[in-house]
Scaffold this active site. Structure first.
Site, short mmCIF file in Angstrom:
data_model
loop_
_atom_site.label_atom_id
_atom_site.label_comp_id
_atom_site.label_asym_id
_atom_site.label_seq_id
_atom_site.Cartn_x
_atom_site.Cartn_y
_atom_site.Cartn_z
CG ASN A 103 -1.87 -1.02 1.05
OD1 ASN A 103 -2.14 -1.80 0.19
ND2 ASN A 103 -2.48 -1.67 2.37
CG ASP A 105 -2.81 3.19 2.97
OD1 ASP A 105 -1.87 2.81 3.84
OD2 ASP A 105 -3.59 2.18 2.61
CG HIS A 120 3.89 -0.74 -4.68
ND1 HIS A 120 2.85 -1.52 -4.78
CD2 HIS A 120 4.85 -1.28 -5.78
CE1 HIS A 120 3.00 -2.89 -5.38
NE2 HIS A 120 4.11 -2.68 -5.89
CB CYS A 149 10.37 21.94 -3.88
SG CYS A 149 11.71 21.97 -2.77
CB CYS A 151 14.55 24.30 -4.44
SG CYS A 151 14.11 22.88 -5.36
CB SER A 190 -4.92 -12.55 -3.56
OG SER A 190 -4.92 -11.46 -4.27
CB ALA A 233 -7.86 -6.84 7.91
#
Ligand SMILES: [Zn+2]
Length: 257
Positions: A103, A105, A120, A149, A151, A190, A233
Site C-alpha cells: 500500500n 497510504d 510501492h 518545492c 527550490c 491475495s 482484517a
C-alpha cells in the site's frame, strides 16, 4: 472461526519474529478502495496514461490533476483502522518485527508501526525532483499544479509509478525478513503480484507458519497458507490480539509495555 483465532494467537505468542505482508484489503476499512478490481481506480483511469513515470515526466500537471482528484483527499483524511493498530501493537509487544506492504497510504506508520517496508513507496509524502526535499502530501499546496518545492523543483509523490523499479533496498530487506520469520501474517492481499507473491513462499520454505487473513480464499490458501481466517482484517486482528492478551502472553521476550 474462534478455533482459528486461538491457533493464530498461540502461534503469535510463541513467535520471536513475525512478519506481516499487507495489501489493499487492510485499508478498505479506512475508506481506501483497492486500485485493482471492481470499482478500483484502474477501472476509472488508465494507469499507463496516468500512473506511468513517462506520463508524469511528460505532463506532471495533468497527472497531478488526476492524483489530486482521485487520491489526495482520500489519503489526507484516511485514518488507520483496527487492523493497522493491531499490527502496531504486536510490534510494540515484541512479536512483530516488520510490516511489508504493497500500500501507498502510509497508514501503518500513522498507526505507530516503526519498521514498514514499502514496495510501492508512499503517497503520504512528496519528494522534490530537483533537490530531493520531502513534504507531507497533506501539507502540499495544490492550488497550482504541479505542486512545487521552495527550490522551484516539481514535487512528485514518493510512490513507485508504473515503469519504475521497486526500491532495491525494500526488496532486499523484505526477502531477508521473510526468510527469517517464524510466523507470516498475510493480511488483505491475495499476493498475486510480484514481488509480494514471493514473500509467503520464502517464509514457508524457511519453516514459518503462514497465517492468512482475507475475506475469501485466495490462490495462497490451498498452496502456501497453513490456514485462512476468513474475515475482515480489523475485527479478525482485534480478536487475535484480545486472545493473546487474555492468555497473558507478552510475546517471546516476555516483556510488554
Ligand atoms: Zn526542491
Amino acid at each position: 472461526m474462534e478455533e482459528l483465532i486461538n491457533r493464530a494467537a498461540e502461534a503469535l505468542s510463541r513467535s520471536q519474529h513475525t512478519v506481516a505482508l499487507t495489501g489493499a484489503g487492510i485499508s478498505i476499512e479506512s475508506g481506501i478502495p483497492p486500485f485493482r478490481g471492481k470499482g478500483g481506480l484502474w477501472e476509472k483511469i488508465d494507469p499507463m496514461t496516468f500512473a506511468h513515470i513517462d506520463a508524469f515526466k511528460r505532463d506532471p500537471a495533468l497527472v497531478w490533476e488526476v492524483l489530486v482528484k482521485e487520491m489526495k483527499g482520500m489519503i489526507d483524511t484516511a485514518r488507520p483502522n483496527d487492523a493497522h493498530i493491531s499490527l502496531a501493537r504486536l510490534e510494540e509487544m515484541g512479536i512483530l518485527s516488520a510490516v511489508i506492504t504493497q500500500n501507498v497510504d502510509g497508514l501503518h506508520q500513522a498507526a505507530g508501526s516503526r519498521d514498514v517496508i514499502e514496495f510501492h513507496g508512499n503517497f503520504a509524502w512528496l519528494r522534490c525532483m530537483s533537490c530531493d526535499g520531502r513534504c507531507e502530501t497533506r501539507e502540499a499546496d495544490v492550488a497550482q499544479l504541479p505542486p512545487r518545492c521552495s527550490c522551484g523543483g516539481i514535487y512528485r509523490p514518493d510512490c513507485v509509478f508504473f515503469g519504475e523499479m521497486i526500491p532495491p533496498g525494500a526488496l532486499t530487506r523484505s526477502q531477508l525478513a521473510a526468510s527469517q520469520c517464524d510466523v507470516m501474517l498475510v493480511v488483505g492481499t491475495s499476493a498475486l503480484v510480484q514481488p509480494a507473491a514471493f514473500m509467503p513462499i520464502i517464509a514457508k520454505e524457511g519453516g514459518a507458519t503462514v497465517i492468512e487473513i482475507n475475506p475469501e480464499p485466495t490462490p495462497l490458501t490451498s498452496s502456501v497458507s497453513d490456514f485462512l481466517i476468513a474475515g475482515s482484517a480489523g475485527p479478525v486482528l482485534s480478536s487475535v490480539l484480545e486472545t493473546i492478551g487474555a492468555n497473558g502472553s507478552g510475546g517471546a521476550s516476555g516483556s510488554t509495555r
